[in-house]
Design an enzyme around this catalytic site. Structure first.
Site: not given
Ligand code: NDP
Ligand code: GDR
Length: 326
Positions: A82, A127, A129, A151, A213
């Site tokens: 993750l 993802s 994305e 990303y 945004g």
């Molecule tokens: P978070 O940003 O909440 O968590 C990311 C985690 O990755 C943290 O624990 C962070 O640790 C760790 N990390 C970052 N860099 C490193 C590194 N170099 N070595 C080890 N650990 C590292 O993400 P989410 O929990 O929301 O998402 C989990 C995964 O799912 C991610 O890969 C994300 O891209 C993917 N994803 C998420 C979605 C979502 O909507 N939430 C949707 C689709 C995919 P630290 O606390 O130290 O920063």
């Molecule tokens: P996303 O999530 O880019 O879909 O990635 P985020 O919530 O950052 O953005 C969603 C959409 O909202 C628009 N937006 C803004 N976004 C942020 N962060 N802040 C703002 O103020 C704002 N205003 C508008 C963005 O432009 C975008 O269109 C998340 C992450 O969890 C990824 O790691 C994961 O893979 C994807 O969801 C699925």
């Protein structure tokens, strides 16, 4: 007792997945990277009341040796990758780091597993994305990808490497193509939590406006608690595969803001200000997932509705500020 190793255990999904696996009787090993702020490192696990139940071990996705050491010492039955640089907006400012961690980091995990413990089952956090500039109105496993950020490009590389390790080396490696999922433990930089945190501050008189945004972007938003169950289900299958996980409903950022403000009896239009600095160099305009394969093969379906999710997040943020004020 089954053993699971989770990278990214300090993140939103890592916390919910840990809780889910502990509930299933697993021994959960969570990999954390060294931080100078070690006092806040387990905040999400603490919030869920499980900080003392997870075995925390140190390692970093960028350090293959640390991954090899963890894999050969613990020999986990299941590995959930993750960890990532997961914030899309940051990936334009740090494209190389994002490529190294989010892309190559997954390959480091796959290599560590292949070299030391190939019988372990592997989950890769892919993802929605990766669909980016969408090539079909509803995105399923067969929809072509079109990544729109460093990303997304890094995630796509990690995704294909997961497929390749499965096909080349016979690893039980599955990739979950998860659409956005949120919760009270979502990082405050992501838009849903940015909104609910802002609503809480405005409701309590701590702020007077909320900067956003592109409010026209739409996302298929689910609850993280539902989504971690899908990760586990993938690793319980005899045959590894890739699955889209989504709710099948897409809603704009503006509509999510309307819901969150309405939950506390306010109107978004009175507080939302558009801030051009929050626009991205390239946008993913619409995402809408088709999770019918997951429903058919895993018996998985999203349960929490968006209205319920927004309410839970706003309530949690209000409670956080009230606790701080005490
Ligand atoms: P978070 O940003 O909440 O968590 C990311 C985690 O990755 C943290 O624990 C962070 O640790 C760790 N990390 C970052 N860099 C490193 C590194 N170099 N070595 C080890 N650990 C590292 O993400 P989410 O929990 O929301 O998402 C989990 C995964 O799912 C991610 O890969 C994300 O891209 C993917 N994803 C998420 C979605 C979502 O909507 N939430 C949707 C689709 C995919 P630290 O606390 O130290 O920063
Ligand atoms: P996303 O999530 O880019 O879909 O990635 P985020 O919530 O950052 O953005 C969603 C959409 O909202 C628009 N937006 C803004 N976004 C942020 N962060 N802040 C703002 O103020 C704002 N205003 C508008 C963005 O432009 C975008 O269109 C998340 C992450 O969890 C990824 O790691 C994961 O893979 C994807 O969801 C699925």
């Amino acid at each position: 007792m089954k053993k699971a190793l989770i990278t990214g255990v300090t993140g939103q999904d890592g916390a919910y997945l840990s809780k889910f696996l502990l509930g299933k009787g697993y021994h959960v090993i969570g990999m954390i990277r060294r931080s100078a702020s070690s006092d806040v490192i387990g905040e999400r696990l603490r919030w869920l009341g499980i900080l003392g139940d997870v075995e925390l071990v140190d390692g970093d996705l960028l350090d293959l040796a640390s991954l090899v050491r963890l894999m050969s010492t613990h020999k986990p039955d299941e590995v959930y990758n993750l960890a990532a640089q997961s914030f899309v907006a940051t990936s334009w400012h740090q494209p190389i780091l994002t490529g190294n961690v989010t892309g190559m980091g997954a390959v480091n995990m796959l290599e560590a597993l292949r070299l030391t413990h190939p019988e372990g089952r592997f989950y890769q956090a892919s993802s929605s994305e990766m669909f980016g500039k969408i090539q079909a109105e509803k995105q399923a496993e067969t929809t072509p990808f079109y990544p729109r950020s460093p990303y997304a490009a890094a995630k796509l590389y990690a995704h294909w490497m997961t497929v390749n390790y499965r096909e080349s080396f016979g690893l039980h490696a599955s990739s979950g193509i998860l659409f956005n999922h949120e919760s009270p433990l979502r990082g405050v930089e992501f838009v849903t939590r940015h909104i609910t945190d802002g609503v809480a501050q405005i409701k309590l008189g701590l702020a007077h406006e909320l900067k956003l945004g592109n409010v026209n972007a739409t996302r298929d938003w689910g609850h993280a608690g539902d989504y971690v169950k899908a990760m586990w289900l993938m690793l319980q299958q005899d045959v590894p595969d890739d699955y889209v996980i989504a709710t099948g409903r897409t809603v704009s950022v503006q509509e999510f803001a309307n819901l969150a403000f309405a939950h506390v009896g306010l109107k978004a239009a009175d507080y939302v200000k558009i801030d051009a600095a929050r626009l991205r160099p390239a946008e993913v305009d619409v995402l809408l997932g088709d999770a019918s394969k997951a429903e058919r093969k895993l018996g998985w379906k999203a349960e929490v509705q968006l209205e319920q999710l927004a309410a839970e997040m706003v309530d949690a943020d209000i409670a956080r500020y009230q606790r701080k004020a005490q």
